[in-house]
Write a protein that holds these residues in place. Structure first.
Motif, PDB file in Angstrom:
ATOM      1  N   ALA A  54      -2.330 -79.871 -22.377  1.00 34.48           N
ATOM      2  CA  ALA A  54      -2.735 -79.619 -20.990  1.00 34.48           C
ATOM      3  C   ALA A  54      -3.555 -78.348 -20.874  1.00 34.48           C
ATOM      4  N   ARG A  55      -3.341 -77.413 -21.817  1.00 38.22           N
ATOM      5  CA  ARG A  55      -4.026 -76.113 -21.746  1.00 38.22           C
ATOM      6  C   ARG A  55      -5.158 -76.007 -22.759  1.00 38.22           C
ATOM      7  N   GLY A  56      -5.438 -77.103 -23.452  1.00 34.18           N
ATOM      8  CA  GLY A  56      -6.554 -77.109 -24.399  1.00 34.18           C
ATOM      9  C   GLY A  56      -6.333 -76.231 -25.612  1.00 34.18           C
ATOM     10  N   ILE A  57      -5.064 -76.050 -25.979  1.00 29.97           N
ATOM     11  CA  ILE A  57      -4.749 -75.209 -27.137  1.00 29.97           C
ATOM     12  C   ILE A  57      -4.605 -76.104 -28.369  1.00 29.97           C
ATOM     13  N   GLY A  58      -5.636 -76.097 -29.220  1.00 28.51           N
ATOM     14  CA  GLY A  58      -5.611 -76.945 -30.400  1.00 28.51           C
ATOM     15  C   GLY A  58      -5.364 -76.155 -31.670  1.00 28.51           C
ATOM     16  N   ASN A  59      -5.828 -74.939 -31.683  1.00 27.78           N
ATOM     17  CA  ASN A  59      -5.739 -74.104 -32.872  1.00 27.78           C
ATOM     18  C   ASN A  59      -4.480 -73.234 -32.789  1.00 27.78           C
ATOM     19  N   ILE A  60      -3.404 -73.729 -33.404  1.00 24.66           N
ATOM     20  CA  ILE A  60      -2.154 -72.983 -33.273  1.00 24.66           C
ATOM     21  C   ILE A  60      -1.770 -72.306 -34.587  1.00 24.66           C
ATOM     22  N   ALA A  61      -0.912 -71.314 -34.476  1.00 21.21           N
ATOM     23  CA  ALA A  61      -0.506 -70.515 -35.637  1.00 21.21           C
ATOM     24  C   ALA A  61       0.148 -71.392 -36.702  1.00 21.21           C
TER      25      ALA A  61
END
Lengths: 127, 97
Positions: free
Chosen positions: B66-73
């Motif tokens: 929903a927040r467009g966060i694709g690149n995660i730790a």
């Protein structure tokens, strides 16, 4: 409610106060919840973390902002058998406070110690 | 004990504070605005990596999407609502606000 008395269930419940006392209603509401739960003889503990420690600051005079002060209510908790009050040492030190600045007798302990107690509760309620 | 964190670390100290209280092995789940914490290479990456040394870290994928966060730790496990329910079934919950 006779059955209720016979089947009395006591749960370990920790309340975590994390907000300053007058800017929001979290702390006051939390205190009310503690008193209600104490009336049902639950095993209550209260941890003061972050700005929650300001709720216990001595010398609060709320007359000028025209709200009821409730710092002294923490003193009354003892009368409800709520005696386990813990203050997070880091939170206290970050704010330049010591135990002498607080209105009630508390145990100042480490975050890890409070964290361990959290795992021993039936319920942890954040305010 | 499962710790859930639902606030952005940039607007609230919930993550930084709660991390002092985590016991080794406690699972940590980021939900709602809390998922901004696990975006790769942000200000909180270092403290997140420290937490990951002792605690499994999860993030709720619908909230990431929903927040467009694709690149995660690295090392953060994404879970769906079913996984969330499984964690809650297995652990007592400490819902940091």
């Amino acid at each position: 409610m006779e059955e209720f008395d016979d089947d009395e269930i006591v749960k370990k419940i920790m309340h975590v106060m994390r907000n300053a006392p007058h800017g929001t209603i979290y702390t006051y509401e939390g205190l009310e919840m503690i008193l209600i739960m104490a009336a049902y003889d639950q095993d209550i503990s209260v941890a003061f973390v972050d700005d929650g420690v300001y709720a216990l600051k001595k010398g609060q005079d709320t007359a000028g902002i025209e709200v009821k002060g409730f710092a002294k209510t923490f003193l009354a908790l003892d009368g409800y058998d709520v005696e386990k009050l813990y203050v997070d040492q880091v939170s206290l030190e970050e704010r330049g406070l010591t135990e002498d600045d607080l209105v009630v007798d508390v145990e100042v302990i480490s975050s890890a110690e409070i964290g361990k107690m959290m795992t021993e509760q039936d319920v942890v309620i954040q305010h | 004990m499962l710790h859930t964190i639902n606030k952005s670390p940039f607007g609230s100290n919930s993550f930084e504070t709660s991390s002092r209280f985590f016991q080794p092995g406690d699972p940590i789940l980021f939900i709602e605005d809390g998922v901004y914490t696990v975006q790769a290479d942000n200000k909180f990456s270092k403290i997140l990596a420290e937490v990951q040394q002792n605690n499994p870290v999860y993030a709720l994928s619908p909230d990431l999407d929903a927040r467009g966060i694709g690149n995660i730790a690295d090392g953060v496990t994404t879970i769906d609502y079913e996984g969330f329910v499984e964690l809650v079934e297995e652990h007592q919950v400490n819902s940091w606000l």
